[in-house]
Every structure is written in structure tokens, then in C-alpha cells.
Design an enzyme around this catalytic site. Structure first.
Site, PDB file in Angstrom:
ATOM      1  N   ASN A 121      35.964  36.563  39.636  1.00  0.00           N
ATOM      2  CA  ASN A 121      35.932  35.136  39.330  1.00  0.00           C
ATOM      3  C   ASN A 121      34.689  34.469  39.927  1.00  0.00           C
ATOM      4  OD1 ASN A 121      36.913  32.518  38.385  1.00  0.00           O
ATOM      5  ND2 ASN A 121      38.926  33.470  38.364  1.00  0.00           N
ATOM      6  N   ARG A 122      34.731  33.139  40.072  1.00  0.00           N
ATOM      7  CA  ARG A 122      33.525  32.367  40.373  1.00  0.00           C
ATOM      8  C   ARG A 122      33.406  31.987  41.846  1.00  0.00           C
ATOM      9  NH1 ARG A 122      35.450  30.954  35.342  1.00  0.00           N
ATOM     10  NH2 ARG A 122      33.882  31.113  33.674  1.00  0.00           N
ATOM     11  N   HIS A 176      32.172  37.211  38.817  1.00  0.00           N
ATOM     12  CA  HIS A 176      32.578  38.619  38.813  1.00  0.00           C
ATOM     13  C   HIS A 176      31.594  39.526  39.555  1.00  0.00           C
ATOM     14  CE1 HIS A 176      35.866  37.440  36.426  1.00  0.00           C
ATOM     15  NE2 HIS A 176      35.329  37.545  35.233  1.00  0.00           N
ATOM     16  N   HIS A 196      40.061  43.548  34.438  1.00  0.00           N
ATOM     17  CA  HIS A 196      39.813  42.481  33.465  1.00  0.00           C
ATOM     18  C   HIS A 196      40.232  42.918  32.050  1.00  0.00           C
ATOM     19  CE1 HIS A 196      37.737  39.197  31.365  1.00  0.00           C
ATOM     20  NE2 HIS A 196      37.531  38.617  32.540  1.00  0.00           N
ATOM     21  N   ASP A 215      41.463  28.858  31.087  1.00  0.00           N
ATOM     22  CA  ASP A 215      40.623  29.725  31.910  1.00  0.00           C
ATOM     23  C   ASP A 215      40.797  29.253  33.345  1.00  0.00           C
ATOM     24  OD1 ASP A 215      38.845  31.581  32.830  1.00  0.00           O
ATOM     25  OD2 ASP A 215      37.061  30.679  31.939  1.00  0.00           O
ATOM     26  N   GLU A 267      44.495  38.193  35.188  1.00  0.00           N
ATOM     27  CA  GLU A 267      43.771  38.866  36.269  1.00  0.00           C
ATOM     28  C   GLU A 267      44.343  38.486  37.635  1.00  0.00           C
ATOM     29  OE1 GLU A 267      39.519  37.820  35.546  1.00  0.00           O
ATOM     30  OE2 GLU A 267      40.419  36.942  33.740  1.00  0.00           O
TER      31      GLU A 267
END
Length: 382
Positions: A106-107, A132, A206, A280, A346
Site C-alpha cells: 500500500n501507500r 507497494h 495482491h 480502494d 489485501e
């Protein structure tokens, strides 16, 4: 020898899972060449198969779950994962299909974080953020096959060493991913890592599911989704969590009871749906961080009857509805992938946790290894 302890710990859970599920028949593990990279590095594909018609194919490139085939309520088998048929497409057109994500899934806002007052900068590969892992993440590296075994639990162990400073992360990280398949339909994925200096780790898979069968024209928007979470973590326009845990009650983010994905995915009245172009987002699971895997999500296709339950030890699950698939990628069987053609669930630590003190910490220290156990529990509702 450096990964032996990690592997033993990982396999003990897989064997226990098989015994408690009553698995008795032998599942099979086989390996074969899958091609080579431009620099000549060989890539393999390992297949795990049980007697119930379930099979998984894993590429050593990215420790990628390339395919997952299972029967429907009529006994018809189909691959339920979006992805590519060939290694070359995973290299030339990366889109995280089924890959192992790391070091950090993720971010991370601005690609920046600090540990003990020391600042670190990661590559920015998502506009102003690191996504990621940033740069050459775990999904773009060839993992080493440490073990392949058939038996009550078919098992594949892959290992990878990430050097100190790799993509900006501190510490040398010895990682392993263990895939297991038993006769009860449990596909386990276990992530383990140890470091020689303080760092951050957040690994996951993922896989993007279409339980009607990869490439089926109706996509996955008609699937029924359940997420046992009273709250989610809202994001800003850059999809970075604000730090809030917002109750799902009365919103399109309430999946505590089974709901069609399509029901809220285009509800532009909710600014969170606008920010994400649909779903998301990360859900804060009611169970929190646990020692053994517990339910994070349940996805059901009412047409085929196929069901996947996602179990995890982690406190969050990111639900991504393929919002950035725009028909420009040609996947398996020549299928064009579009928004809603597949769904990713995820399990993870929360996005941007290194910069959010109120989130569960993603820090890993020497002598305190990282461990994440997740399971795709596959079944058919008849």
C-alpha cells in the site's frame, strides 16, 4: 541456513491447519521452467494441486500467485484470478496481479518515514507517494526456491534477501513466502522476515479475484462481499489515510452483512468513492491484530457458487475493485481488463502506518521477526 528457523515456524502452522481441517489425502507439488528474464535469470513455476480440483500456480518472479483454479457448483473448473499467461507480460506490463508485495504494501505518503529520528526516503511511483514498496519491489524480483514438497499439505517455500538500503529501506531483510494447499481447500500464504536493524515491513498478496472465472463478461461487481469491520480508514485525494477510523454504519462502506459490490461503487455522493474512483480503501477489522488467522473478508459469486474467505493475522484489509483497470491491459486468454473485472482483498497493516502513530505499528526490529499468516479458504455454495 539463515531462513531455516523462519521456514520451520511457517510450516508448523500449515501442518496444523491441515490436521484440524481433516485433510488426509496427499496434495501434489510440482515445478517446471517458466522462462528467463532479459539478463538470463531463470524463472520457475510451481503447481500445487489437491484431489478436489483446486490448483494454484506460483511464479518465482515476484513470488506471484499466477493462477488459482477451482470448480463451481456444477463441477466446472475455472481460473478465478486476473493475470497473464506468460512471464513476459508480468515483466513488461506490471500491474501487481497476484504478486507478493513488499517491503511495504500500500501507500506511504511522500515515500517518507522516520525511525528513531532518522529520516528515510523511498522512490515515488504513485504520483507523490510510494506504493507497494516503491521502485523495484518484491514483486519485480526472482525469489529462490527453498523447498517444494507434496504430502498432506503441498508446500512451496520461497526466499529473498533485500539488502540494507534497497529502495531506500533500512536493514538487510531476509524474507520468505510459504504457499500451502491442503485437501480441504485452504490455500495458505505465510510471510516471514527478519532484519539486522530497525525497519518497516508490511507484506501481502495482491490476487485479484473474479469468482465467475477470469475474463467472464459480467466481471465481479455482482459478487457478494462481507467485511467484519465497524470502521474503515478514510483517505485524502492522494489516497493517503487521514488517520481517522470512521464508522461504516449508514454508508456504502458497510459490508458487515453480505452486499453486492455494485451497490455502492459508483455512489458519487460519497467523496470517498470519488477519491478512490470506487472502492480502494482499508477496513479496520474488528478482530485487530491476532496470533492466528481470523476472518477478514468473504466473497461469493451467486452465479457460480464459488466462495473465497480471506483469513489473516493482520489488523486491516484493503478492498480494491480494480478501479484503475481501463481496458488497456490484455490479460489471460486475450481478455481486456476493465474496472470491476476483479476484486483484490489485501490483508495488511494500515496504509501509511509509519507516519500514523495511532495505527498498528509496522516496525520490525532485530530479534523480533515479522510474521503474517493469511489463508484463502475456498469452497462452493450449492
Amino acid at each position: 541456513m539463515r531462513n531455516v528457523a523462519i521456514i520451520k515456524t511457517t510450516l508448523s502452522y500449515a501442518v496444523a491447519l491441515a490436521l484440524t481441517s481433516g485433510a488426509a489425502l496427499a496434495a501434489e507439488a510440482t515445478r517446471a521452467p517458466a522462462g528467463t528474464l532479459a539478463d538470463g535469470t531463470a524463472v520457475e513455476v510451481i503447481s500445487l494441486t489437491n484431489k478436489q480440483g483446486i490448483s494454484a500456480r506460483i511464479l518465482t518472479y515476484g513470488a506471484t500467485l499466477q493462477s488459482l483454479s477451482m470448480p463451481d457448483k456444477h463441477g466446472k473448473t475455472a481460473d478465478v484470478l486476473l493475470g497473464y499467461d506468460d512471464l513476459k507480460d508480468y515483466v513488461d506490463h506490471p500491474n501487481y496481479f497476484g504478486v507478493t508485495v513488499g517491503r511495504y504494501a500500500n501507500r506511504i505518503a511522500g515515500g517518507a518515514f522516520s525511525i528513531d529520528g532518522k529520516a528515510y526516503q523511498l522512490p515515488l511511483n504513485d504520483k507523490t507517494n510510494s506504493l507497494h514498496g516503491g521502485g523495484k519491489g518484491f514483486d519485480k524480483q526472482v525469489w529462490k526456491v527453498a523447498s517444494v514438497k507434496s504430502g498432506p499439505v503441498a508446500t512451496l517455500v520461497l526466499t529473498l534477501t533485500s539488502a540494507d538500503g534497497d529502495s531506500g529501506y533500512p536493514g538487510k531483510l531476509d524474507s520468505s513466502v510459504t504457499y500451502t494447499l491442503d485437501e480441504a481447500g485452504n490455500l495458505g500464504i505465510l510471510f516471514d522476515a527478519k532484519t539486522d536493524k530497525p525497519t518497516i515491513v508490511n507484506m501481502t498478496n495482491h490476487a485479484i479475484f473474479n469468482l465467475g472465472g477470469e475474463g467472464s463478461p459480467d466481471g465481479a461487481l455482482g459478487h457478494l462481499l462481507t467485511i467484519p469491520a465497524k470502521a474503515y480508514t478514510p483517505v485524502d485525494e492522494a489516497l493517503i489515510p487521514t488517520g481517522e477510523r470512521k464508522p461504516v454504519d449508514g454508508s456504502v462502506f458497510d459490508f458487515r452483512q453480505p452486499r453486492r459490490v455494485a451497490d455502492g461503487i459508483r455512489d458519487g455522493r460519497d467523496p470517498q468513492i470519488v477519491f478512490g474512483r470506487g472502492y480502494d480503501h482499508n477496513w479496520a477489522l474488528d478482530k485487530g491484530l491476532t496470533k492466528t488467522p481470523e476472518l477478514a473478508a468473504r466473497l461469493e459469486d451467486p452465479v457460480s457458487g464459488r466462495v473465497v474467505e480471506v483469513l489473516t493475522t493482520e489488523p486491516g484489509v484493503q478492498f480494491y475493485a480494480g478501479n484503475f483497470l481501463d481496458g488497456t491491459l490484455v490479460g489471460k486468454g486475450g481478455h481486456l481488463y476493465r474496472m470491476g473485472d476483479g476484486i483484490a482483498l489485501e490483508p495488511q497493516k494500515f496504509p501509511d502506518a509509519p507516519n500514523k502513530p495511532n495505527f498498528v505499528s509496522a516496525r520490525v526490529d532485530p530479534g523480533k521477526p515479522y510474521h503474517h499468516a493469511m489463508v484463502y479458504r475456498l469452497s462452493v455454495k450449492r
